[in-house]
Motif scaffolding. Structure first.
Motif, PDB file in Angstrom:
ATOM      1  N   ALA A 115     -67.805 -29.116   5.430  1.00  0.00           N
ATOM      2  CA  ALA A 115     -68.326 -28.180   4.431  1.00  0.00           C
ATOM      3  C   ALA A 115     -68.256 -26.765   4.991  1.00  0.00           C
ATOM      4  O   ALA A 115     -68.496 -26.543   6.171  1.00  0.00           O
ATOM      5  CB  ALA A 115     -69.755 -28.533   4.075  1.00  0.00           C
ATOM      6  N   SER A 116     -67.934 -25.829   4.116  1.00  0.00           N
ATOM      7  CA  SER A 116     -67.774 -24.453   4.558  1.00  0.00           C
ATOM      8  C   SER A 116     -68.114 -23.494   3.435  1.00  0.00           C
ATOM      9  O   SER A 116     -67.859 -23.806   2.275  1.00  0.00           O
ATOM     10  CB  SER A 116     -66.318 -24.246   4.985  1.00  0.00           C
ATOM     11  OG  SER A 116     -66.103 -22.913   5.349  1.00  0.00           O
ATOM     12  N   PRO A 117     -68.670 -22.353   3.719  1.00  0.00           N
ATOM     13  CA  PRO A 117     -69.139 -21.930   5.030  1.00  0.00           C
ATOM     14  C   PRO A 117     -70.479 -22.568   5.344  1.00  0.00           C
ATOM     15  O   PRO A 117     -71.188 -23.007   4.444  1.00  0.00           O
ATOM     16  CB  PRO A 117     -69.275 -20.416   4.879  1.00  0.00           C
ATOM     17  CG  PRO A 117     -69.594 -20.216   3.432  1.00  0.00           C
ATOM     18  CD  PRO A 117     -68.856 -21.309   2.704  1.00  0.00           C
ATOM     19  N   GLY A 118     -70.822 -22.606   6.615  1.00  0.00           N
ATOM     20  CA  GLY A 118     -72.124 -23.108   7.001  1.00  0.00           C
ATOM     21  C   GLY A 118     -72.151 -23.661   8.403  1.00  0.00           C
ATOM     22  O   GLY A 118     -71.118 -23.901   9.025  1.00  0.00           O
ATOM     23  N   CYS A 119     -73.375 -23.853   8.893  1.00  0.00           N
ATOM     24  CA  CYS A 119     -73.615 -24.381  10.223  1.00  0.00           C
ATOM     25  C   CYS A 119     -73.724 -25.906  10.162  1.00  0.00           C
ATOM     26  O   CYS A 119     -74.400 -26.449   9.289  1.00  0.00           O
ATOM     27  CB  CYS A 119     -74.913 -23.789  10.782  1.00  0.00           C
ATOM     28  SG  CYS A 119     -75.323 -24.408  12.422  1.00  0.00           S
ATOM     29  N   ILE A 120     -73.080 -26.570  11.098  1.00  0.00           N
ATOM     30  CA  ILE A 120     -73.152 -28.031  11.202  1.00  0.00           C
ATOM     31  C   ILE A 120     -73.607 -28.378  12.611  1.00  0.00           C
ATOM     32  O   ILE A 120     -72.922 -28.065  13.588  1.00  0.00           O
ATOM     33  CB  ILE A 120     -71.783 -28.692  10.925  1.00  0.00           C
ATOM     34  CG1 ILE A 120     -71.267 -28.294   9.539  1.00  0.00           C
ATOM     35  CG2 ILE A 120     -71.878 -30.202  11.096  1.00  0.00           C
ATOM     36  CD1 ILE A 120     -69.817 -28.662   9.294  1.00  0.00           C
ATOM     37  N   THR A 121     -74.774 -28.996  12.728  1.00  0.00           N
ATOM     38  CA  THR A 121     -75.236 -29.501  14.017  1.00  0.00           C
ATOM     39  C   THR A 121     -74.651 -30.898  14.189  1.00  0.00           C
ATOM     40  O   THR A 121     -74.757 -31.735  13.291  1.00  0.00           O
ATOM     41  CB  THR A 121     -76.770 -29.537  14.082  1.00  0.00           C
ATOM     42  OG1 THR A 121     -77.255 -28.188  13.977  1.00  0.00           O
ATOM     43  CG2 THR A 121     -77.264 -30.144  15.377  1.00  0.00           C
ATOM     44  N   LEU A 122     -74.020 -31.144  15.315  1.00  0.00           N
ATOM     45  CA  LEU A 122     -73.383 -32.440  15.564  1.00  0.00           C
ATOM     46  C   LEU A 122     -74.471 -33.485  15.784  1.00  0.00           C
ATOM     47  O   LEU A 122     -75.270 -33.373  16.712  1.00  0.00           O
ATOM     48  CB  LEU A 122     -72.466 -32.344  16.781  1.00  0.00           C
ATOM     49  CG  LEU A 122     -71.431 -31.207  16.728  1.00  0.00           C
ATOM     50  CD1 LEU A 122     -70.606 -31.193  18.007  1.00  0.00           C
ATOM     51  CD2 LEU A 122     -70.549 -31.316  15.505  1.00  0.00           C
ATOM     52  N   PRO A 123     -74.531 -34.511  14.930  1.00  0.00           N
ATOM     53  CA  PRO A 123     -75.659 -35.444  14.983  1.00  0.00           C
ATOM     54  C   PRO A 123     -75.776 -36.220  16.294  1.00  0.00           C
ATOM     55  O   PRO A 123     -76.881 -36.519  16.735  1.00  0.00           O
ATOM     56  CB  PRO A 123     -75.404 -36.382  13.806  1.00  0.00           C
ATOM     57  CG  PRO A 123     -73.962 -36.237  13.464  1.00  0.00           C
ATOM     58  CD  PRO A 123     -73.563 -34.846  13.887  1.00  0.00           C
ATOM     59  N   GLU A 124     -74.652 -36.515  16.926  1.00  0.00           N
ATOM     60  CA  GLU A 124     -74.685 -37.310  18.153  1.00  0.00           C
ATOM     61  C   GLU A 124     -75.305 -36.565  19.331  1.00  0.00           C
ATOM     62  O   GLU A 124     -75.750 -37.191  20.292  1.00  0.00           O
ATOM     63  CB  GLU A 124     -73.260 -37.746  18.548  1.00  0.00           C
ATOM     64  CG  GLU A 124     -72.542 -38.540  17.492  1.00  0.00           C
ATOM     65  CD  GLU A 124     -71.795 -37.660  16.475  1.00  0.00           C
ATOM     66  OE1 GLU A 124     -71.118 -38.243  15.618  1.00  0.00           O
ATOM     67  OE2 GLU A 124     -71.894 -36.412  16.535  1.00  0.00           O
ATOM     68  N   VAL A 125     -75.331 -35.238  19.266  1.00  0.00           N
ATOM     69  CA  VAL A 125     -75.813 -34.433  20.395  1.00  0.00           C
ATOM     70  C   VAL A 125     -76.840 -33.401  19.946  1.00  0.00           C
ATOM     71  O   VAL A 125     -77.057 -32.395  20.617  1.00  0.00           O
ATOM     72  CB  VAL A 125     -74.628 -33.749  21.123  1.00  0.00           C
ATOM     73  CG1 VAL A 125     -73.708 -34.790  21.738  1.00  0.00           C
ATOM     74  CG2 VAL A 125     -73.858 -32.830  20.179  1.00  0.00           C
ATOM     75  N   ALA A 126     -77.494 -33.666  18.840  1.00  0.00           N
ATOM     76  CA  ALA A 126     -78.421 -32.690  18.243  1.00  0.00           C
ATOM     77  C   ALA A 126     -79.667 -32.450  19.086  1.00  0.00           C
ATOM     78  O   ALA A 126     -80.229 -31.366  19.054  1.00  0.00           O
ATOM     79  CB  ALA A 126     -78.820 -33.143  16.844  1.00  0.00           C
ATOM     80  N   ASP A 127     -80.105 -33.448  19.839  1.00  0.00           N
ATOM     81  CA  ASP A 127     -81.345 -33.318  20.609  1.00  0.00           C
ATOM     82  C   ASP A 127     -81.041 -33.075  22.080  1.00  0.00           C
ATOM     83  O   ASP A 127     -80.664 -34.001  22.805  1.00  0.00           O
ATOM     84  CB  ASP A 127     -82.177 -34.587  20.450  1.00  0.00           C
ATOM     85  CG  ASP A 127     -83.521 -34.497  21.156  1.00  0.00           C
ATOM     86  OD1 ASP A 127     -83.817 -33.453  21.783  1.00  0.00           O
ATOM     87  OD2 ASP A 127     -84.283 -35.473  21.074  1.00  0.00           O
ATOM     88  N   PRO A 128     -81.204 -31.830  22.545  1.00  0.00           N
ATOM     89  CA  PRO A 128     -80.920 -31.535  23.954  1.00  0.00           C
ATOM     90  C   PRO A 128     -81.781 -32.335  24.934  1.00  0.00           C
ATOM     91  O   PRO A 128     -81.396 -32.520  26.086  1.00  0.00           O
ATOM     92  CB  PRO A 128     -81.219 -30.039  24.085  1.00  0.00           C
ATOM     93  CG  PRO A 128     -81.130 -29.503  22.699  1.00  0.00           C
ATOM     94  CD  PRO A 128     -81.574 -30.632  21.805  1.00  0.00           C
TER      95      PRO A 128
END
Length: 130
Positions: A63-76
């Motif tokens: 999807a664009s435009p917009g921010c996408i947080t990668l679900p597999e690595v979302a939690d530091p």
């Protein structure tokens, strides 16, 4: 003797913050198209799964435009960042080291070269720019 003018100064500061926030939002809107669509192409990346095995995933026509947080690595706190992204979409992409398009960033050109393993990420901003 009590000093007066504290409230006036607080109001001026609040107005200045509101004005700067509004101007910042307007500046962002100047670079982002009004309608939402999707980039064409893939944005693959690699990550280490919770079980310690190497994994890969792909954002297909993101999807664009917009921010996408990668679900597999979302939690530091529970995962290492993803690495080695490859922008094989038709748009410029900003890659961020933290979730929600925060932290350090760099830009990847459309259909550019794959990044190396030392380039880490947790989120991407699809810019809408071709």
């Amino acid at each position: 003797m009590a000093r007066s003018g504290g409230r006036g100064r607080d109001r001026r500061t609040a107005r200045a913050r509101t004005l700067s926030t509004t101007l910042g939002a307007l500046a962002l809107l100047a670079f982002v198209p009004v309608s939402t669509s999707a980039a064409t192409g893939d944005l693959p990346y690699h990550y280490i799964g919770l079980d310690g095995t190497p994994q890969s995933a792909t954002l297909h026509d993101p999807a664009s435009p917009g921010c996408i947080t990668l679900p597999e690595v979302a939690d530091p706190g529970t995962s290492e960042p993803a690495f080695a992204p490859y922008n094989d979409t038709d748009e410029w992409v900003m890659v961020f080291t933290e979730p929600d398009c925060t932290g350090d960033s760099w830009t990847m050109r459309p259909h550019g070269n794959p990044a190396t393993d030392r380039h880490t990420l947790r989120s991407v901003l699809m810019t809408g720019r071709h």
